[in-house]
Design a protein around this motif. Structure first.
Motif, PDB file in Angstrom:
ATOM      1  N   LYS A 188       0.849  -1.171   0.000  1.00 18.84           N
ATOM      2  CA  LYS A 188       0.000   0.000   0.000  1.00 18.84           C
ATOM      3  C   LYS A 188       0.893   1.232   0.000  1.00 18.84           C
ATOM      4  O   LYS A 188       1.781   1.360   0.838  1.00 18.84           O
ATOM      5  CB  LYS A 188      -0.883  -0.069   1.246  1.00 18.84           C
ATOM      6  N   PRO A 189       0.680   2.170  -0.926  1.00 17.94           N
ATOM      7  CA  PRO A 189       1.521   3.363  -0.968  1.00 17.94           C
ATOM      8  C   PRO A 189       1.297   4.255   0.250  1.00 17.94           C
ATOM      9  O   PRO A 189       0.189   4.360   0.754  1.00 17.94           O
ATOM     10  CB  PRO A 189       1.083   4.090  -2.228  1.00 17.94           C
ATOM     11  N   ARG A 190       2.375   4.860   0.736  1.00 19.36           N
ATOM     12  CA  ARG A 190       2.270   5.804   1.859  1.00 19.36           C
ATOM     13  C   ARG A 190       1.582   7.080   1.446  1.00 19.36           C
ATOM     14  O   ARG A 190       0.871   7.694   2.220  1.00 19.36           O
ATOM     15  CB  ARG A 190       3.661   6.144   2.394  1.00 19.36           C
ATOM     16  N   GLN A 191       1.817   7.501   0.229  1.00 22.57           N
ATOM     17  CA  GLN A 191       1.300   8.785  -0.228  1.00 22.57           C
ATOM     18  C   GLN A 191       1.031   8.719  -1.728  1.00 22.57           C
ATOM     19  O   GLN A 191       1.779   8.100  -2.473  1.00 22.57           O
ATOM     20  CB  GLN A 191       2.330   9.871   0.060  1.00 22.57           C
ATOM     21  N   ILE A 192      -0.044   9.359  -2.145  1.00 23.11           N
ATOM     22  CA  ILE A 192      -0.365   9.447  -3.563  1.00 23.11           C
ATOM     23  C   ILE A 192      -0.395  10.921  -3.935  1.00 23.11           C
ATOM     24  O   ILE A 192      -0.999  11.729  -3.242  1.00 23.11           O
ATOM     25  CB  ILE A 192      -1.730   8.807  -3.868  1.00 23.11           C
ATOM     26  N   MET A 193       0.259  11.247  -5.021  1.00 18.35           N
ATOM     27  CA  MET A 193       0.325  12.639  -5.451  1.00 18.35           C
ATOM     28  C   MET A 193      -0.115  12.731  -6.907  1.00 18.35           C
ATOM     29  O   MET A 193       0.409  12.019  -7.760  1.00 18.35           O
ATOM     30  CB  MET A 193       1.761  13.137  -5.311  1.00 18.35           C
ATOM     31  N   VAL A 194      -1.089  13.563  -7.169  1.00 18.80           N
ATOM     32  CA  VAL A 194      -1.565  13.770  -8.534  1.00 18.80           C
ATOM     33  C   VAL A 194      -0.777  14.931  -9.140  1.00 18.80           C
ATOM     34  O   VAL A 194      -0.731  16.013  -8.565  1.00 18.80           O
ATOM     35  CB  VAL A 194      -3.076  14.080  -8.539  1.00 18.80           C
ATOM     36  N   VAL A 195      -0.150  14.679 -10.279  1.00 15.20           N
ATOM     37  CA  VAL A 195       0.659  15.701 -10.941  1.00 15.20           C
ATOM     38  C   VAL A 195       0.180  15.871 -12.375  1.00 15.20           C
ATOM     39  O   VAL A 195      -0.375  14.949 -12.966  1.00 15.20           O
ATOM     40  CB  VAL A 195       2.162  15.330 -10.935  1.00 15.20           C
ATOM     41  N   PRO A 196       0.369  17.056 -12.943  1.00 18.26           N
ATOM     42  CA  PRO A 196      -0.108  17.295 -14.310  1.00 18.26           C
ATOM     43  C   PRO A 196       0.662  16.512 -15.372  1.00 18.26           C
ATOM     44  O   PRO A 196       0.137  16.215 -16.431  1.00 18.26           O
ATOM     45  CB  PRO A 196       0.071  18.793 -14.506  1.00 18.26           C
ATOM     46  N   GLU A 197       1.908  16.161 -15.086  1.00 20.84           N
ATOM     47  CA  GLU A 197       2.727  15.472 -16.077  1.00 20.84           C
ATOM     48  C   GLU A 197       3.810  14.671 -15.375  1.00 20.84           C
ATOM     49  O   GLU A 197       4.270  15.038 -14.292  1.00 20.84           O
ATOM     50  CB  GLU A 197       3.370  16.489 -17.019  1.00 20.84           C
ATOM     51  N   LEU A 198       4.233  13.585 -15.994  1.00 17.26           N
ATOM     52  CA  LEU A 198       5.313  12.768 -15.466  1.00 17.26           C
ATOM     53  C   LEU A 198       6.597  13.085 -16.221  1.00 17.26           C
ATOM     54  O   LEU A 198       6.555  13.528 -17.373  1.00 17.26           O
ATOM     55  CB  LEU A 198       4.971  11.288 -15.617  1.00 17.26           C
ATOM     56  N   PRO A 199       7.751  12.845 -15.572  1.00 17.42           N
ATOM     57  CA  PRO A 199       9.021  13.092 -16.268  1.00 17.42           C
ATOM     58  C   PRO A 199       9.223  12.064 -17.372  1.00 17.42           C
ATOM     59  O   PRO A 199       9.350  10.878 -17.107  1.00 17.42           O
ATOM     60  CB  PRO A 199      10.069  12.949 -15.162  1.00 17.42           C
ATOM     61  N   LYS A 200       9.220  12.520 -18.603  1.00 17.98           N
ATOM     62  CA  LYS A 200       9.373  11.628 -19.749  1.00 17.98           C
ATOM     63  C   LYS A 200      10.575  12.033 -20.585  1.00 17.98           C
ATOM     64  O   LYS A 200      10.912  13.203 -20.682  1.00 17.98           O
ATOM     65  CB  LYS A 200       8.122  11.669 -20.627  1.00 17.98           C
ATOM     66  N   THR A 201      11.163  11.030 -21.219  1.00 14.72           N
ATOM     67  CA  THR A 201      12.253  11.301 -22.155  1.00 14.72           C
ATOM     68  C   THR A 201      11.650  11.829 -23.446  1.00 14.72           C
ATOM     69  O   THR A 201      10.443  11.836 -23.632  1.00 14.72           O
ATOM     70  CB  THR A 201      13.042  10.010 -22.452  1.00 14.72           C
ATOM     71  N   ARG A 202      12.501  12.227 -24.346  1.00 17.26           N
ATOM     72  CA  ARG A 202      12.012  12.740 -25.627  1.00 17.26           C
ATOM     73  C   ARG A 202      11.260  11.667 -26.415  1.00 17.26           C
ATOM     74  O   ARG A 202      10.390  11.966 -27.217  1.00 17.26           O
ATOM     75  CB  ARG A 202      13.181  13.288 -26.440  1.00 17.26           C
ATOM     76  N   SER A 203      11.593  10.405 -26.150  1.00 18.52           N
ATOM     77  CA  SER A 203      10.907   9.315 -26.852  1.00 18.52           C
ATOM     78  C   SER A 203       9.624   8.894 -26.149  1.00 18.52           C
ATOM     79  O   SER A 203       8.910   8.023 -26.631  1.00 18.52           O
ATOM     80  CB  SER A 203      11.836   8.108 -26.993  1.00 18.52           C
ATOM     81  N   GLY A 204       9.312   9.512 -24.997  1.00 17.57           N
ATOM     82  CA  GLY A 204       8.047   9.247 -24.319  1.00 17.57           C
ATOM     83  C   GLY A 204       8.103   8.260 -23.171  1.00 17.57           C
ATOM     84  O   GLY A 204       7.078   7.944 -22.580  1.00 17.57           O
ATOM     85  N   LYS A 205       9.271   7.756 -22.832  1.00 19.03           N
ATOM     86  CA  LYS A 205       9.380   6.806 -21.727  1.00 19.03           C
ATOM     87  C   LYS A 205       9.397   7.549 -20.385  1.00 19.03           C
ATOM     88  O   LYS A 205      10.058   8.567 -20.250  1.00 19.03           O
ATOM     89  CB  LYS A 205      10.656   5.978 -21.853  1.00 19.03           C
ATOM     90  N   ILE A 206       8.679   7.014 -19.418  1.00 18.30           N
ATOM     91  CA  ILE A 206       8.630   7.627 -18.086  1.00 18.30           C
ATOM     92  C   ILE A 206       9.914   7.279 -17.339  1.00 18.30           C
ATOM     93  O   ILE A 206      10.323   6.116 -17.294  1.00 18.30           O
ATOM     94  CB  ILE A 206       7.405   7.132 -17.302  1.00 18.30           C
ATOM     95  N   MET A 207      10.541   8.277 -16.742  1.00 20.02           N
ATOM     96  CA  MET A 207      11.791   8.052 -16.001  1.00 20.02           C
ATOM     97  C   MET A 207      11.469   7.768 -14.538  1.00 20.02           C
ATOM     98  O   MET A 207      11.435   8.661 -13.702  1.00 20.02           O
ATOM     99  CB  MET A 207      12.715   9.255 -16.155  1.00 20.02           C
ATOM    100  N   ARG A 208      11.225   6.503 -14.254  1.00 18.51           N
ATOM    101  CA  ARG A 208      10.854   6.086 -12.903  1.00 18.51           C
ATOM    102  C   ARG A 208      11.980   6.312 -11.901  1.00 18.51           C
ATOM    103  O   ARG A 208      11.748   6.524 -10.724  1.00 18.51           O
ATOM    104  CB  ARG A 208      10.428   4.628 -12.908  1.00 18.51           C
TER     105      ARG A 208
END
Length: 59
Positions: free
Chosen positions: A1-21
């Motif tokens: 179970k996550p400790r905290q959930i945060m809603v953000v307008p955008e995720l950090p993505k590379t130029r090719s569209g992959k999310i940088m976890r």
């Protein structure tokens, strides 16, 4: 179970569209954010970091 959930307008993505976890993990674990030169929009990390520090997460 996550400790905290945060809603953000955008995720950090590379130029090719992959999310940088790795960067999301750095922010969540209070570590220094690594290399962001491959991000399409590096300002996203500033928004996520400031949102986490101001306590805008949901429980």
């Amino acid at each position: 179970k996550p400790r905290q959930i945060m809603v953000v307008p955008e995720l950090p993505k590379t130029r090719s569209g992959k999310i940088m976890r790795r960067l999301l993990r750095d922010v969540a674990e209070n570590r220094a954010i690594g290399d962001v030169t491959t991000l399409a929009d590096s300002s996203v990390m500033d928004l996520i970091s400031s949102g986490l520090q101001s306590g805008k997460g949901e429980d």
